[in-house]
Design a protein around this motif. Structure first.
Motif, PDB file in Angstrom:
ATOM      1  N   PRO A  65       0.832  -1.212   0.000  1.00 16.08           N
ATOM      2  CA  PRO A  65       0.000   0.000   0.000  1.00 16.08           C
ATOM      3  C   PRO A  65       0.859   1.251   0.000  1.00 16.08           C
TER       4      PRO A  65
ATOM      5  N   TYR B 285      -8.565   0.760   4.245  1.00 16.16           N
ATOM      6  CA  TYR B 285      -7.751  -0.300   4.832  1.00 16.16           C
ATOM      7  C   TYR B 285      -8.383  -0.786   6.134  1.00 16.16           C
TER       8      TYR B 285
ATOM      9  N   THR C 253      -3.044  -4.058   5.131  1.00 16.95           N
ATOM     10  CA  THR C 253      -4.053  -4.407   4.141  1.00 16.95           C
ATOM     11  C   THR C 253      -4.702  -5.732   4.502  1.00 16.95           C
ATOM     12  N   SER C 254      -5.750  -6.064   3.785  1.00 16.53           N
ATOM     13  CA  SER C 254      -6.424  -7.347   4.022  1.00 16.53           C
ATOM     14  C   SER C 254      -5.532  -8.525   3.662  1.00 16.53           C
TER      15      SER C 254
END
Length: 348
Positions: free
Chosen positions: A209, A234, A283-284
């Protein structure tokens, strides 16, 4: 005793029981045998087609495991089987009936093998490659090998490798990166053995990111209400405000109040303070990024003074002004309400 090539005189002597003796001699000629020489052959693969071995002088006969045509010297690797095989060549008799014999070893090699040892995996994109794949090559230690790989749909060949473990740098391209080991080629001199493969490695690279954050406030005098606005979307935001306070949230907008601590005694502390704030996000996919900035706030001055005397009687008109404001690197403006002003700290 070996006479060797050439003419040799042989003598025979005999004596009987009466003391009578006799002798005889004869010359025997030993001719040179023809010089049979087999041309060395590189190792064969089990799947290779039959091959006609070569020797000089031509016209002789061949024998040994794997020879399927004794006149042509046809060697069939699949008939011979894996391993080392003794082959002999006998020349045709010359004018004197002499023949030459030579022998050689012919190797039928195991097929090469290669496999990817690294398991499927994933990582977050970085500036440099963050992972390697280990590929095991199995074959003769005296051979060299080529590997044919398919990388994102394009074939590439890595040449001149040894029977060992190869470390292959993986591409740091976001998305799914598929590596397919298609073929291993073993070089035995001028001969090659090949094995088709379909060994796959899937590496997922998640993008890193790119986080930004802005800090805005209406004024910079303590206490200061700062609004932080970060890139949204996020799942986790870790805020470190730089003043000993932090928090973990799911929100990309936060408010935080900065203060210059009260001094004891009043007016004896700092008149300005700087703070370094840091924001970390996840982030995921588990990739992280951090960004930071700094801001400076200032202490509000406290204006105060006394006048002596507070009441004056004309014609006396002089009073003393004593500045009791909080200490600091201030600018001063005195307005005397008679059209006069001053900018000194102590007007006296």
């Amino acid at each position: 005793y070996e006479a060797g090539a050439g003419t040799h005189r042989i003598r025979y002597d005999i004596t009987d029981g009466n003391g009578c003796s006799a002798s005889d001699s004869i010359e025997i000629t030993v001719m040179d045998a023809p010089d049979a020489t087999i041309t060395p052959a590189d190792p064969f693969c089990l799947s290779d087609a039959p091959y006609n071995l070569e020797a000089i002088p031509s016209g002789g006969t061949w024998s040994g495991n794997g020879i399927t045509n004794v006149s042509a010297g046809t060697f069939n690797p699949s008939v011979a089987g894996l391993g080392m095989h003794d082959i002999a060549y006998t020349t045709a008799p010359d004018a004197f009936g002499c023949v030459g014999i030579d022998s050689a070893e012919v190797m039928v090699a195991e097929p090469p093998f290669a496999e990817i040892l690294t398991f499927d995996s994933a990582w977050c994109q970085q500036d440099n490659n963050q992972s390697v794949a280990d590929i095991l090559i199995i074959g003769s230690a005296s051979s060299t090998f080529d590997l044919v790989l398919e990388i994102r749909g394009s074939l590439d060949t890595i040449f001149n490798l040894s029977a060992d473990t190869l470390s292959l740098d993986l591409d740091n391209v976001p998305g799914r990166n598929e590596y397919v080991l298609r073929k291993v080629i073993e070089h035995h001199g001028s001969n090659t053995c090949e094995l088709d493969l379909d060994d796959r490695l899937i590496m997922d690279v998640y993008p890193t990111p790119d986080m930004t954050v802005t800090a805005s406030y209406l004024d910079w005098c303590s206490p200061v209400d700062v609004e932080f606005i970060a890139t949204g979307g996020y799942p986790r935001y870790f805020w470190d405000y730089g003043d000993g306070l932090d928090e973990l949230t799911t929100m990309s907008i936060r408010h935080h109040i900065y203060r210059i601590p009260d001094s004891d005694p009043p007016g004896s502390g700092e008149t300005q303070m700087s703070f370094t704030y840091t924001l970390g996000i996840t982030t995921s996919d588990g990739c992280t990024d951090t960004t930071s900035g700094s801001l400076t706030i200032y202490l509000d001055p406290v204006a105060n003074f006394i006048v002596n005397p507070q009441t004056q009687y004309y014609p006396e008109s002089t009073v003393s002004l004593d500045n009791l404001s909080s200490p600091g690197d201030w600018n001063y403006l005195w307005e005397y309400d008679d059209g006069e002003s001053d900018t000194v700290e102590e007007p006296g």
